[in-house]
Design an enzyme around this catalytic site. Structure first.
Site, PDB file in Angstrom:
ATOM      1  N   LYS A 190       0.875  -1.178   0.000  1.00 55.16           N
ATOM      2  CA  LYS A 190       0.000   0.000   0.000  1.00 55.16           C
ATOM      3  C   LYS A 190       0.908   1.221   0.000  1.00 55.16           C
ATOM      4  O   LYS A 190       1.441   1.632   1.031  1.00 55.16           O
ATOM      5  CB  LYS A 190      -0.884  -0.007   1.248  1.00 55.16           C
ATOM      6  CG  LYS A 190      -2.233   0.680   1.094  1.00 55.16           C
ATOM      7  CD  LYS A 190      -2.175   2.123   0.670  1.00 55.16           C
ATOM      8  CE  LYS A 190      -1.936   3.061   1.828  1.00 55.16           C
ATOM      9  NZ  LYS A 190      -1.805   4.479   1.386  1.00 55.16           N
ATOM     10  N   GLU A 265       9.126   1.429  11.352  1.00 57.77           N
ATOM     11  CA  GLU A 265      10.156   2.469  11.334  1.00 57.77           C
ATOM     12  C   GLU A 265       9.437   3.799  11.371  1.00 57.77           C
ATOM     13  O   GLU A 265       8.781   4.197  10.404  1.00 57.77           O
ATOM     14  CB  GLU A 265      11.013   2.348  10.074  1.00 57.77           C
ATOM     15  CG  GLU A 265      12.178   3.305  10.126  1.00 57.77           C
ATOM     16  CD  GLU A 265      12.880   3.382   8.803  1.00 57.77           C
ATOM     17  OE1 GLU A 265      13.088   2.332   8.169  1.00 57.77           O
ATOM     18  OE2 GLU A 265      13.198   4.505   8.389  1.00 57.77           O
ATOM     19  N   CYS A 299      13.296  10.293   7.629  1.00 59.92           N
ATOM     20  CA  CYS A 299      13.031   9.899   9.015  1.00 59.92           C
ATOM     21  C   CYS A 299      14.233  10.149   9.901  1.00 59.92           C
ATOM     22  O   CYS A 299      14.089  10.536  11.052  1.00 59.92           O
ATOM     23  CB  CYS A 299      12.594   8.445   9.065  1.00 59.92           C
ATOM     24  SG  CYS A 299      13.730   7.333   8.240  1.00 59.92           S
ATOM     25  N   GLU A 399       8.747  16.115  15.384  1.00 61.95           N
ATOM     26  CA  GLU A 399       9.245  15.852  14.036  1.00 61.95           C
ATOM     27  C   GLU A 399       8.563  16.828  13.074  1.00 61.95           C
ATOM     28  O   GLU A 399       7.342  16.829  12.944  1.00 61.95           O
ATOM     29  CB  GLU A 399       8.939  14.409  13.631  1.00 61.95           C
ATOM     30  CG  GLU A 399       9.486  14.072  12.256  1.00 61.95           C
ATOM     31  CD  GLU A 399       9.322  12.605  11.883  1.00 61.95           C
ATOM     32  OE1 GLU A 399       8.178  12.105  11.892  1.00 61.95           O
ATOM     33  OE2 GLU A 399      10.332  11.966  11.550  1.00 61.95           O
TER      34      GLU A 399
HETATM   35  P1  NAI Z   1       1.602   8.586   7.672  1.00 65.15           P
HETATM   36  O1  NAI Z   1       2.431   7.883   8.682  1.00 65.15           O
HETATM   37  O2  NAI Z   1       0.176   8.802   8.022  1.00 65.15           O
HETATM   38  O3  NAI Z   1       1.660   7.808   6.281  1.00 65.15           O
HETATM   39  C1  NAI Z   1       2.557   6.764   5.956  1.00 65.15           C
HETATM   40  C2  NAI Z   1       1.798   5.645   5.242  1.00 65.15           C
HETATM   41  O4  NAI Z   1       0.822   5.097   6.120  1.00 65.15           O
HETATM   42  C3  NAI Z   1       1.022   6.084   3.996  1.00 65.15           C
HETATM   43  O5  NAI Z   1       1.074   5.052   3.021  1.00 65.15           O
HETATM   44  C4  NAI Z   1      -0.385   6.230   4.524  1.00 65.15           C
HETATM   45  O6  NAI Z   1      -1.351   6.076   3.519  1.00 65.15           O
HETATM   46  C5  NAI Z   1      -0.469   5.089   5.507  1.00 65.15           C
HETATM   47  N1  NAI Z   1      -1.470   5.242   6.577  1.00 65.15           N
HETATM   48  C6  NAI Z   1      -1.983   6.380   7.105  1.00 65.15           C
HETATM   49  N2  NAI Z   1      -2.880   6.099   8.071  1.00 65.15           N
HETATM   50  C7  NAI Z   1      -2.948   4.754   8.170  1.00 65.15           C
HETATM   51  C8  NAI Z   1      -3.672   3.844   8.994  1.00 65.15           C
HETATM   52  N3  NAI Z   1      -4.517   4.270   9.922  1.00 65.15           N
HETATM   53  N4  NAI Z   1      -3.466   2.517   8.837  1.00 65.15           N
HETATM   54  C9  NAI Z   1      -2.588   2.062   7.922  1.00 65.15           C
HETATM   55  N5  NAI Z   1      -1.887   2.863   7.102  1.00 65.15           N
HETATM   56  C10 NAI Z   1      -2.050   4.200   7.218  1.00 65.15           C
HETATM   57  O7  NAI Z   1       2.313   9.967   7.359  1.00 65.15           O
HETATM   58  P2  NAI Z   1       1.776  11.226   6.516  1.00 65.15           P
HETATM   59  O8  NAI Z   1       0.398  11.583   6.956  1.00 65.15           O
HETATM   60  O9  NAI Z   1       2.011  10.983   5.087  1.00 65.15           O
HETATM   61  O10 NAI Z   1       2.774  12.369   7.017  1.00 65.15           O
HETATM   62  C11 NAI Z   1       2.561  13.013   8.247  1.00 65.15           C
HETATM   63  C12 NAI Z   1       3.833  13.129   9.046  1.00 65.15           C
HETATM   64  O11 NAI Z   1       4.343  11.846   9.318  1.00 65.15           O
HETATM   65  C13 NAI Z   1       4.977  13.833   8.350  1.00 65.15           C
HETATM   66  O12 NAI Z   1       4.913  15.192   8.467  1.00 65.15           O
HETATM   67  C14 NAI Z   1       6.159  13.259   9.070  1.00 65.15           C
HETATM   68  O13 NAI Z   1       6.397  13.957  10.270  1.00 65.15           O
HETATM   69  C15 NAI Z   1       5.745  11.862   9.402  1.00 65.15           C
HETATM   70  N6  NAI Z   1       6.296  10.898   8.445  1.00 65.15           N
HETATM   71  C16 NAI Z   1       7.421  10.247   8.828  1.00 65.15           C
HETATM   72  C17 NAI Z   1       8.023   9.371   7.966  1.00 65.15           C
HETATM   73  C18 NAI Z   1       9.257   8.673   8.371  1.00 65.15           C
HETATM   74  O14 NAI Z   1       9.903   8.048   7.540  1.00 65.15           O
HETATM   75  N7  NAI Z   1       9.627   8.737   9.633  1.00 65.15           N
HETATM   76  C19 NAI Z   1       7.511   9.121   6.611  1.00 65.15           C
HETATM   77  C20 NAI Z   1       6.285   9.844   6.305  1.00 65.15           C
HETATM   78  C21 NAI Z   1       5.743  10.704   7.224  1.00 65.15           C
END
Ligand code: NAI
Ligand code: MG
Length: 496
Positions: A190, A265, A299, A399
């Site tokens: 996904k 992660e 990250c 973050e």
């Molecule tokens: P997110 O963590 O919500 O999204 C990452 C993935 O998870 C996407 O594929 C999303 O569709 C999926 N996802 C979202 N909600 C879910 C759920 N309830 N169950 C299963 N999958 C789900 O991050 P988002 O909203 O894109 O970004 C928000 C913040 O998250 C960013 O500003 C950043 O601070 C952090 N982030 C951190 C990352 C890292 O590598 N540490 C990567 C992306 C975002």
């Protein structure tokens, strides 16, 4: 861009049939609904994606389960290795198209970031090809009465859900595809709704490489719909997730139903510590790129920069000067160092942290503005540095995921260590010093999954990557990762 690859990429983007990739075929979602996805460098519509939901995830998981039990289960380790190598060859052949799709989709600079990563990406795939031949249990001596031979066997866990973020999907998918294919598992991927294109194209290449249909399926859609359905699915055995700590918590809850194995992660607020004895010619660019690479959307970005007080003024000045040499602009232009942020939402989020930083008394010494002019349509932000930050300010705790650095002074090694560890995160860290005692003290003392000394951001798949504390759990890379894709079974044979 007028290479033949640009035409292939444009055709891929324009093809209305490229929707969900299930059972080796493109299929529409059950509802037929679409999601718009934008080019962050212009704010313009780039493509539409199928809005996969629970019914589509059910279909994909069923397909992956069939594949797990079918022809794929008869592949020998050598055949799986061969297949991964075949994929590596196709990945290399189609690299220009894949990186172009990725750059258009999420804004990373094509020539200074994505294309130079070719060899690293290929080496990562080939590492997992080797892992396919390195799977097995042990015969273990026991102390049982009688004559009993005991051994452990390994077996693939089954269907894996791979939930991938937007900040580097083309490369980050390798750390799921690799162990899945090496161990004989199957996967439903996904991708993020913000950046799915390179992953969809990769799925086609896997089938071209000879992967049986259903071994890797891709369901695009929103996290709250397709992502949540995958995380909760009773027939998914393991979830590998990279993303925010908040979503990581949701995934832990969703996994409880059938006790899924997890690899998480999550977020970070990594310290990068500069001592007065450091070689500043190396430390200044190293620290700057540690926080600004990919416009801070990494990250492990080293966002808390601890600088020994006696060099603070000089260091801040040099860091500011270096940051002003970074060219922010069109990700397709050859000399661009930093592209846009992924979305309007992310830009607004980062800008709100800049306001908070100013209000809390941080001193803005570089950047701080959204770029206008030719770049006004995209989500561009200057690399930004706050100095005189304290470790308890919001911008030093949360973050941000944008090009924003906080410089925090310290006095002693003990001081630096205490400040570095005063965070709920523990993903990575950096140390810049020419004193081996200092380096070792911090390497032992920092509570984080990686310590980089006189470098930043190096990752080798054989060594691996993972987090302490709320940065998640489950090692990504090395034998520990492979073990997470395998069940272990003890066998006792009574030999009389
Ligand atoms: P997110 O963590 O919500 O999204 C990452 C993935 O998870 C996407 O594929 C999303 O569709 C999926 N996802 C979202 N909600 C879910 C759920 N309830 N169950 C299963 N999958 C789900 O991050 P988002 O909203 O894109 O970004 C928000 C913040 O998250 C960013 O500003 C950043 O601070 C952090 N982030 C951190 C990352 C890292 O590598 N540490 C990567 C992306 C975002
Ligand atoms: Mg996009």
């Amino acid at each position: 861009m007028n290479s033949p690859w640009a035409t292939t990429a444009a055709n891929f983007l324009a093809d209305p049939n490229k929707q969900l990739f299930i059972d080796g075929k493109w299929v529409p979602s059950a509802t037929g609904e679409r999601i718009e996805t934008f080019n962050p460098s212009t704010g313009q519509l780039l493509a539409t994606l199928a809005r996969g939901q629970k019914a589509d995830v059910d279909a994909a998981v069923a397909s992956s389960r069939r594949a797990f039990q079918g022809h794929w289960s008869s592949f020998t380790p050598a055949q799986r290795q061969q297949l991964i190598m075949q994929f590596a060859e196709l990945f290399e052949k189609n690299f220009e198209e894949l990186t172009l799709l990725e750059s258009l989709d999420m804004g990373a600079p094509l020539m200074t970031r994505l294309r130079p990563a070719k060899n690293t990406a290929l080496q990562t795939i080939l590492y997992y090809a080797a892992q396919a031949r390195n799977i097995g249990g042990e015969t273990v001596s026991n102390s049982l009465p009688g004559k009993v031979t005991s051994m452990t066997l390994k077996a693939p866990v089954g269907v894996v859900g791979g939930i991938i973020p937007w900040n580097g999907p083309l490369f980050s998918q390798m750390h799921i595809l690799g162990p899945v294919l090496a161990t004989g598992c199957t996967a439903v991927i996904k991708p993020s709704e913000e950046a799915s294109l390179a992953i969809l194209r990769t799925a086609e290449l896997l089938v071209e490489a000879g992967l049986p249909p259903g071994v890797v399926n891709v369901v695009t859609g929103f996290g709250s719909e397709a992502g949540a359905a995958l995380a909760a699915h009773p027939d998914v055995n393991r979830v590998a997730f990279t993303g925010s700590t908040g979503t990581g918590r949701e995934i832990i809850k969703a996994s409880a139903g059938n006790m899924k194995r997890l690899q998480l992660e999550l977020g970070g607020k990594s310290p990068d510590i500069v001592f007065a004895d450091a070689d500043l010619d190396k430390a200044v660019p190293g620290v700057a790129m540690g926080v600004f690479s990919n416009s801070g959307q990494i990250c492990f970005a080293g966002t808390r920069i601890f600088v020994e007080r006696k060099i603070q003024a000089e260091f801040v000045e040099r860091l500011g000067a270096y940051s002003r040499t970074l060219k922010v602009g069109d990700p397709l232009a050859p000399d661009t160092n930093l592209g846009p942020l992924i979305s309007r939402r992310q830009l607004d989020r980062v800008l709100s942290y800049l306001d908070i930083g100013r209000q809390e008394g941080g001193e803005l010494v570089a950047g701080g503005r959204r770029l206008g002019g030719d770049l006004a349509g995209g989500y561009y932000l200057e690399p930004t540095i706050f100095s005189n930050v304290s470790n308890t300010m919001t911008i030093a705790r949360e973050e941000i995921f944008g090009p924003v650095a906080s410089v925090i002074p310290f006095d002693t090694v003990e001081d630096a260590l205490a400040l570095a560890n005063a965070t709920e995160y523990g993903l990575a860290s950096g140390v810049w010093t020419t004193n081996i005692d200092t380096a070792l003290k911090l390497a032992h003392g920092i509570e984080a999954g990686t310590v980089w000394v006189n470098c930043y951001g190096l990752v080798d798949p054989a060594v691996g990557f993972g987090g302490y504390k709320e940065s998640g759990y489950g090692w990504k890379g090395g034998q520990a990762q492979i073990d997470g894709y395998l069940y272990q079974k003890a066998v006792y044979i009574n030999v009389g």
